[in-house]
Design an enzyme around this catalytic site. Structure first.
Site, PDB file in Angstrom:
ATOM      1  N   ILE A  86       0.843  -1.191   0.000  1.00  0.00           N
ATOM      2  CA  ILE A  86       0.000   0.000   0.000  1.00  0.00           C
ATOM      3  C   ILE A  86       0.876   1.237   0.000  1.00  0.00           C
ATOM      4  CG2 ILE A  86      -1.810   1.235   1.247  1.00  0.00           C
ATOM      5  CD1 ILE A  86      -2.309  -1.516   2.693  1.00  0.00           C
ATOM      6  N   CYS A  87       0.534   2.187  -0.860  1.00  0.00           N
ATOM      7  CA  CYS A  87       1.252   3.461  -0.874  1.00  0.00           C
ATOM      8  C   CYS A  87       0.437   4.471  -0.076  1.00  0.00           C
ATOM      9  CB  CYS A  87       1.442   3.944  -2.300  1.00  0.00           C
ATOM     10  SG  CYS A  87       2.282   5.527  -2.397  1.00  0.00           S
ATOM     11  N   LEU A  88       0.852   4.712   1.119  1.00  0.00           N
ATOM     12  CA  LEU A  88       0.086   5.599   1.993  1.00  0.00           C
ATOM     13  C   LEU A  88       1.071   6.326   2.899  1.00  0.00           C
ATOM     14  CD1 LEU A  88      -2.830   6.342   2.761  1.00  0.00           C
ATOM     15  CD2 LEU A  88      -2.787   4.513   4.431  1.00  0.00           C
TER      16      LEU A  88
END
Lengths: 155, 465
Positions: A86-88
């Site tokens: 996840i890119c967060l």
């Protein structure tokens, strides 16, 4: 294995006793730092009606470093790659020890409701998303249907 | 002591006290503020918690404003307020406990060392709307059961006495006879016993401390300095430890860890109104070492942190990756070979090619990897990571080892994924790397690698079959 800090125990208790709507997090029996997580897709998003499995791990340094979270269910989303990563921001540079499992999972749920193709992780998905959003959303719906909707017989 | 939580107030007659409770807690450890210090951005944390945080990141956990350890200031009055509240808390909780129209709120099962007294069915404390707990079959009001008891019972814990202390039943053996005789007396007896005087701790007068004993507010102790270890020889480091009466055994990294932890303990201790002695701090340090992985004995084989590698997290920048790879190379090779063999078999039967002589190379080059999209990634993903990464590992660190075309292509991109394979033994471990993946790493992948990935999906699938 480092000792389990009080904070993790507290957080776990609260996650079990006072769960966030649409989100479940259950600690593994062998490793209390490892959680099985499910997140329901936000109703206004292409992921509606989907229930996504994730895994979450609290590293030894937690809460001084962010938990590691990953999607186990396949998902068509510009900020989630095919390995489920996840890119967060709050999982990386913007982590703060004032955050907790509950807030992180809420952020992930919010990310499902607001995909951000301008800061992609799954490049191909992001390209599709930008060039033909309607089609991308249709694909996301299709994937949700295929992988994330619980089969009818098993509630 | 059972860990306390602000939510305990929600079941009292004054639920708003949970706010007062939360505000006195540290955002980092979620416990009551201990030696509270305030930052230059006006946020308050435990001295130890914020110092620990600032060791790695120089910002405020709450507002992200730049922050340095030297700017932290003690908040004496807050410390006194918190400790005052903590002392009163159990009593307040029991005084404010909810009762349903005078109904007895029963205790959950008592701890083992106390005699259990069965309460007979005709007991008068059993009112008209009492229900049985499905877990421990104790009777209690439905409300109490739903609101708190069940939670504890299901978790197999004993409900903290605070919630029901007001009507706590005495369980000493001598009263068991009286108990059988009359329910009413039982009730009163219980109530009499239920307001215990707090344990006779040394009485601290917080008011006097704050207003009168001003001389105690400043400790004539200097803080420990931060050490720049890179400029010190091991002998010098040991000297420093010796000056602090700390142990000097262990490897160099252990010495550094030990100093840094003591530095935190020591400097945060100074922020306490009533600091602990240095002896106590050293005991705390020893305890910490026992539970810290950096000091755990290198029990061979069982852990992935072996020998000189044990005190480095796999995701650390300076993790000795070469040594690690050397150690586990055989495991990788076996894993890859098993995967290839299974894959080869499956392909052979699927394409109807005579099995047996199919080499891994020829299999991986064969087309038709479309099944990957059909996979439930949930079960496959971890395997996939392992597979993918072990190939990359081989390529990156053992360039002379045998490879196949696709793997060579696959290995070109990601810098980081090899960490996943290092942790292949448990799914939890695999996450340690995943969360760390640079957001742009996927961008760097080339088309050829994607093909390779698809194959690996397939591999994993056949492994599962």
């Amino acid at each position: 294995m480092a000792a389990l800090p009080k904070r993790i125990i507290k957080e776990t208790q609260r996650l079990v006793s006072d769960p966030v709507p649409g989100i479940t997090a259950t600690p593994s029996e062998e490793n209390l730092r490892y959680f099985q997580v499910t997140i329901d897709g936000p109703s206004s998003s292409p992921y509606a009606k989907g229930r996504f499995d994730l895994e979450l791990f609290l590293p030894d340094d937690y809460p001084m470093c962010a938990p590691k979270v990953r999607f186990l269910t396949k998902i068509y989303h510009p900020n989630i790659d095919k390995l489920g990563r996840i890119c967060l921001d709050v999982l990386k540079d913007n982590w703060s020890p004032a955050l907790q499992i509950r807030t992180i999972l809420l952020s992930i749920q919010a990310l499902l409701g607001a995909p951000n193709p301008d800061d992609p992780l799954a490049n191909d998905v992001a390209v599709d998303w930008k060039s033909d959003e309607a089609k991308a959303i249709a694909t996301a719906k299709e994937w949700t249907e295929k992988y994330a909707v619980p089969s009818t017989d098993s509630s | 002591m059972a860990s306390s939580d602000p939510s305990e107030w929600l079941q009292t007659r004054l639920p708003k006290l949970s706010q007062l409770d939360s505000l006195q807690r540290c955002l980092i450890c979620k416990d009551f503020l201990k030696a509270p210090v305030i930052t230059s951005c006006n946020h308050t944390f435990c001295s130890l918690c914020i110092r620990q945080h600032l060791q790695s990141v120089s910002n405020c956990p709450l507002c992200k404003a730049e922050q340095f350890e030297s700017n932290l200031k003690r908040v004496i009055i807050l410390e006194e307020l918190v400790s005052c509240f903590r002392e009163l808390r159990p009593q307040l909780l029991s005084l404010l406990a909810l009762q349903d129209s005078g109904e007895a709120v029963m205790e959950p099962p008592p701890p083992k060392d106390i005699e259990v007294v069965e309460i007979s069915d005709d007991d008068t404390s059993k009112g008209p709307d009492l229900v049985q707990c499905p877990v421990c079959s104790k009777s209690m009001s439905a409300k109490h059961l739903q609101q708190s008891h069940l939670d504890y019972c299901l978790r197999g814990e004993v409900e903290p006495p605070a919630a029901s202390a007001l009507l706590k039943l005495t369980r000493s053996a001598k009263s068991s006879a009286e108990r059988k005789r009359g329910g009413i007396s039982l009730f009163f007896l219980a109530q009499k016993r239920a307001r215990p005087s707090p344990p006779p701790k040394e009485e601290i007068n917080h008011e006097a401390f704050y207003f009168n004993e001003v001389h105690k507010h400043h400790h004539e102790v200097k803080r420990l300095p931060k050490i720049d270890f890179s400029s010190l020889s091991t002998v010098k480091v040991k000297e420093k430890l010796l000056n602090l009466k700390l142990l000097t055994q262990g490897t160099r990294p252990q010495l550094e860890l030990r100093y840094n932890q003591f530095y935190l303990l020591y400097n945060s201790n100074i922020d306490l109104s009533r600091p602990a002695s240095e002896l106590e701090l050293r005991q705390k340090l020893n305890q910490w070492e026992k539970s810290h992985q950096g000091f755990s004995a290198p029990k061979a084989g069982s852990t992935i942190y072996g020998d000189e590698l044990k005190y480095k997290a796999l995701t650390d920048k300076d993790f000795p990756i070469r040594g690690w790879l050397k150690k586990y190379r055989e495991e990788f090779t076996t894993l890859t070979q098993t995967a290839r063999a299974t894959h080869a078999k499956k392909k052979a039967s699927a394409i109807d090619v005579p099995s047996g002589t199919t080499t891994p190379e020829s299999t991986t080059q064969s087309p038709g990897m479309t099944t990957s999209t059909q996979l439930q990634s949930s079960t496959v993903a971890v395997n996939e990571v392992i597979e993918l990464s072990s190939h990359e590992l081989e390529k990156q660190f053992f360039p002379d080892s045998k490879q196949d075309a696709n793997v060579a292509a696959a290995s070109s991109a990601d810098e980081k994924p090899h960490f996943a394979a290092t942790e292949s033994l448990s799914p939890a471990r695999s996450l340690a790397y995943l969360g760390n993946a640079a957001p742009d790493s996927a961008l760097q992948r080339e088309g050829s690698q994607k093909i390779a990935e698809e194959e690996l999906y397939d591999f994993s699938n056949s492994m599962l079959a």
